[in-house]
Design a protein around this motif. Structure first.
Motif, PDB file in Angstrom:
ATOM      1  N   SER A  10      -1.547  -0.821   6.540  1.00 51.48           N
ATOM      2  CA  SER A  10      -2.542   0.244   6.445  1.00 51.48           C
ATOM      3  C   SER A  10      -3.535  -0.137   5.362  1.00 51.48           C
ATOM      4  N   ALA A  11      -4.536   0.701   5.164  1.00 48.62           N
ATOM      5  CA  ALA A  11      -5.538   0.393   4.149  1.00 48.62           C
ATOM      6  C   ALA A  11      -4.910   0.279   2.771  1.00 48.62           C
ATOM      7  N   SER A  12      -3.874   1.063   2.495  1.00 51.18           N
ATOM      8  CA  SER A  12      -3.244   1.038   1.176  1.00 51.18           C
ATOM      9  C   SER A  12      -2.076   0.071   1.095  1.00 51.18           C
ATOM     10  N   SER A  13      -1.544  -0.366   2.255  1.00 49.13           N
ATOM     11  CA  SER A  13      -0.404  -1.299   2.275  1.00 49.13           C
ATOM     12  C   SER A  13      -0.627  -2.284   3.407  1.00 49.13           C
ATOM     13  N   THR A  14      -1.436  -3.290   3.130  1.00 50.05           N
ATOM     14  CA  THR A  14      -1.885  -4.185   4.194  1.00 50.05           C
ATOM     15  C   THR A  14      -0.786  -5.078   4.760  1.00 50.05           C
TER      16      THR A  14
END
Length: 243
Positions: A10-14
């Motif tokens: 995700s944007a916070s946990s690529t």
């Protein structure tokens, strides 16, 4: 398709999920599925289910860990040979005797002889494992008969006693099982499994067993001594260990 060692995130946990060149998937954080969710294969989609309280259930019998079958609670067995028993003080069977297997040098058997004309008894006691559910037991009798094919009736009664309880109490009602001799004085006979023998025990109890030959019953027709080799009894556990 992702490149070798490619990631999904995700944007916070690529790189929340990484897929190695070998296909091994690595999750960077916890994996959470819905309450009562399942994990499985295309052929068995509910092989593993997880309840809302976190209890994990394996749907397949004989599931393994590292190739070894997982020991589960349920029906268990315990073997008591005749040499772990003793004749009852009153109306006891004969003392332990040894049977020579004969010319072929097979196993010598230690047996207890029970008379054909009167009820005789033997006893033994077992401190049951903590994992035992405290409920009923069943049993099979292992014995040697004579050269006939006549019937012998075995009976087992049980009394559970624990800390502070008086031993001056009667055994429970004996549960009987009938088995026929197979026409040989050197052949092992194994009875059918008995019905439920009442126990009503609790943790740390000793189960005292009384074994008899029901020679007074007219259906016990074998004319000679019946030689008890041992008793295998069955009990149920509700815990995987005794911790």
């Amino acid at each position: 398709l992702l490149k070798d060692d490619g990631t999904i995130g995700s944007a916070s946990s690529t790189s929340a999920v990484t897929i190695a060149a070998t296909g091994i998937v690595t999750f960077a954080d916890d994996i959470i599925i819905k309450d009562t969710g399942t994990i499985g294969s295309s052929s068995a989609p509910t092989a593993i289910s997880i309840a809302a309280n976190g209890l994990v259930n394996l749907a397949t019998a004989d599931a393994t860990v590292n190739g070894a079958i997982i020991n589960t609670v349920g029906k268990q067995t315990m073997w008591l040979p005749a040499n772990a028993m003793r004749p009852q003080k009153t109306s006891g069977c004969a003392q332990l005797t040894e049977v020579d297997s004969g010319a072929n040098s097979g196993p010598d058997l230690q047996v207890l002889d029970f008379d054909a004309s009167a009820e005789e008894f033997a006893q033994f006691g077992i401190a049951m494992p903590k994992s035992w559910d405290g409920g009923n037991i069943t049993y099979k009798a292992y014995w040697i008969g004579n050269a006939s094919t006549d019937a012998v009736i075995w009976g087992v009664g049980v009394k559970a006693l624990g800390d502070g309880e008086d031993i001056n109490v009667a055994f429970g009602t004996p549960v009987t099982v009938t088995d026929n001799s197979q026409g040989s004085t050197t052949e092992i006979n194994v009875s059918a499994e008995s019905g439920n023998v009442a126990c009503s025990g609790v943790e740390d109890d000793i189960l005292y067993f009384q074994v008899k030959r029901d020679a007074d019953d007219g259906s016990d027709t074998m004319a000679d001594d019946a030689r008890l080799v041992g008793i295998k009894f069955f009990y149920t556990t509700t815990a995987s260990n005794d911790a």
